[in-house]
Design an enzyme around this catalytic site. Structure first.
Site, PDB file in Angstrom:
ATOM      1  N   ASN A 298     -23.751  63.518  34.584  1.00  0.00           N
ATOM      2  CA  ASN A 298     -23.598  64.292  33.343  1.00  0.00           C
ATOM      3  C   ASN A 298     -24.205  63.615  32.119  1.00  0.00           C
ATOM      4  OD1 ASN A 298     -21.537  62.363  33.623  1.00  0.00           O
ATOM      5  ND2 ASN A 298     -20.053  63.574  32.484  1.00  0.00           N
TER       6      ASN A 298
ATOM      7  N   GLU B 263     -14.210  54.235  35.207  1.00  0.00           N
ATOM      8  CA  GLU B 263     -14.094  55.271  34.184  1.00  0.00           C
ATOM      9  C   GLU B 263     -14.055  56.579  34.935  1.00  0.00           C
ATOM     10  OE1 GLU B 263     -14.477  58.205  32.169  1.00  0.00           O
ATOM     11  OE2 GLU B 263     -16.573  57.679  31.822  1.00  0.00           O
TER      12      GLU B 263
ATOM     13  N   CYS C 148     -16.208  63.859  30.633  1.00  0.00           N
ATOM     14  CA  CYS C 148     -14.842  63.421  30.929  1.00  0.00           C
ATOM     15  C   CYS C 148     -13.973  63.414  29.686  1.00  0.00           C
ATOM     16  CB  CYS C 148     -14.858  62.053  31.591  1.00  0.00           C
ATOM     17  SG  CYS C 148     -15.761  60.813  30.648  1.00  0.00           S
TER      18      CYS C 148
ATOM     19  N   GLU D 278     -15.564  49.899  28.341  1.00  0.00           N
ATOM     20  CA  GLU D 278     -17.011  49.774  28.162  1.00  0.00           C
ATOM     21  C   GLU D 278     -17.317  49.919  26.681  1.00  0.00           C
ATOM     22  OE1 GLU D 278     -18.984  51.322  32.265  1.00  0.00           O
ATOM     23  OE2 GLU D 278     -18.308  52.908  30.909  1.00  0.00           O
TER      24      GLU D 278
END
Length: 493
Positions: A163, A262, A296, A470
């Protein structure tokens, strides 16, 4: 909803389609290739080398072989290479964006934004590379001197989704390189071109052979599992679904591989009665429709106070209906296609289930009659809390609105999920804002805003949305180990 129909622009000829292993561009060992499709038309863009498990092993061998020298490379030199990568990306925005849009479908304007966002990770971690410190001092009893070093964890396996194909690679590669780690990158099979082009730019930036290796494949499980169990991978960073994340965690356990995850999200978007609706609606479109909802962090469950729910729903439906749909490379496009046919089918099924359970469609609710994997921006009201799109990540352009009256109850509803990545809160009451932000079980909150991610801030979730962070000052820690050197203090004289 206006619909554009211009065909896709051909890919630039210089986009790599081979594996990148040990500084060389090579065909897959078995000669296999896999198709890359244009989701705006359903047509074939090109084919790329389809890595075998043997290719994955070769890539890891190259990373292991380069690890010692790369770790020993002065931090200032690593920083210069990362800065050069940033400069090359910012000078090549148009090509990178067009390749990304062609393989993934997002509007070209969004793709340009992603290139800038991805480049910023190289800029940020170029600065962090020269700030890897340690500590020194005496123990409290005075009997020892303690020196604490921070050293690279070692070869890393990075697995990225489709994505945000450029940003997710940059968000993992940049801190790994800054810390002195070598890398094997396994990009998503739907979107390998952005990653391969990034590998080409990193080589141009002066990255030594073997430091970054890129192996796209359709056989992710067959390639990744033996690498994780080999003992040579010392760090796994994965972005993707919670289900796949659980499998990778189990595989990483055998060799006790350090992991960052993640994973999925189910972000609540809470609008209180005193919210500025102009801001809330604009941010709802932003938080819901970025990347066609395939994010997300996308707002998934809209909780709107009963007194403003009707107006909010009407205004959101008007705003989403006005977005211009078409191929991402067509000027003026604001909504592109979903990435593939299964993704569109999933979104359609979630909407159908909600409607069967009594939801009202204010706009959209179907796929347009046209080539490609498009789905109309959709707003639903009166959504049953047991609907599947409330319980699962939608990953599409669908806003599902529920109502609430009690502030405590809406926090309970927002937290009633196994995920905890992002949340959004809209209110002008400062005390309420801070209390709700503190009470939400998520790793990131957008307060009166629709964006939560920046390279200078930590990105990540809690519960089953993942492990580690991150970006930000914390991002490089994921790729560093701490080592203690203890030295007894000898008596004077």
């Amino acid at each position: 909803m206006s619909v554009l129909n211009t065909p896709v622009t051909p890919l630039p000829e210089e986009v790599p389609t081979l594996l990148h292993i040990g500084g060389h561009w090579v065909e897959a060992s078995g000669g296999a290739r896999m198709p890359v499709e244009d989701p705006a038309t359903g047509r074939l863009l090109c084919s790329v080398a389809d890595a075998s498990p043997a290719d994955g092993r070769a890539a890891l061998d190259a990373a292991v072989g380069a690890q010692r020298n790369w770790a020993a490379t002065p931090a200032r030199e690593r920083s210069r290479i990362l800065w050069r990568a940033y400069e090359l990306m910012t000078a090549d925005v148009e090509r990178l964006a067009r390749v990304m849009t062609a393989e993934m479908g997002k509007p070209l304007a969004e793709a340009r934004g992603e290139v800038a966002y991805a480049a910023e990770f190289f800029q940020w971690f170029a600065e962090e590379a020269v700030r890897i410190g340690g500590d020194f001092g005496r123990t409290p009893d005075g009997g020892s001197r303690a020196m604490v070093l921070r050293q690279p964890v070692g070869p890393c396996l990075l697995v990225t989704p489709w994505n945000f194909p450029l940003a997710m690679g940059a968000r993992k590669i940049a801190p790994a390189l800054a810390a002195g780690c070598t890398v094997v990158l396994k990009p998503a099979p739907q979107t390998p071109l952005s990653s391969l082009l990034l590998g080409k730019l990193l080589t141009e930036a002066g990255l030594p052979a073997g430091v970054v290796n890129i192996v796209p494949t359709r056989g992710a499980a067959e390639l990744v599992e033996p690498l994780l169990r080999s003992g040579d991978v010392r760090k796994l960073s994965f972005t993707g679904s919670t289900g796949v994340g659980r499998i990778l965690l189990a595989q990483a356990a055998d060799a006790v591989v350090r992991t960052s995850m993640e994973l999925g999200g189910n972000a609540p978007f809470v609008v209180f009665a005193d919210a500025d609706l102009d801001v809330a609606v604009a941010c709802a479109v932003q938080a819901k429709m970025r990347n066609m909802g395939e994010a997300c962090t996308a707002a998934n469950r809209f909780f709107v106070h009963t007194t403003v729910a009707e107006e909010f729903g009407r205004r959101l439906a008007e705003a989403m209906s006005a977005l211009r749909m078409g191929p991402g490379l067509e000027p003026g496009t604001e909504v592109g296609p979903l990435v593939d046919a299964p993704s569109r089918a999933t979104v359609a099924g979630l909407v159908e289930d909600a409607v069967v359970r009594g939801a009202t469609v204010l706009c959209g609710g179907s796929a347009p009659s046209r080539p490609g994997y498009f789905y109309l921006p959709t707003v639903l009201t009166g959504v049953d809390p047991d609907s599947e799109l409330v319980r699962y990540e939608i990953f599409g352009p669908v806003a599902a609105i529920q109502t609430f009256d009690d502030p405590d109850e809406v926090v309970r509803l927002a937290n009633a999920t196994t995920w905890g990545l992002a949340g959004y809160v809209f209110t002008q009451d400062v005390d309420r804002a801070m209390q709700v932000c503190e009470d939400l079980e998520v790793g990131m909150v957008g307060l009166n805003g629709g964006v939560v991610s920046n390279p200078a801030t930590p990105f990540g979730g809690i519960k089953q949305s993942g492990l580690g962070r991150e970006g930000g000052a914390q991002g490089i820690d994921e790729y560093l180990e701490y080592k203690l050197i203890a030295m007894p203090v000898r008596p004077a004289g």
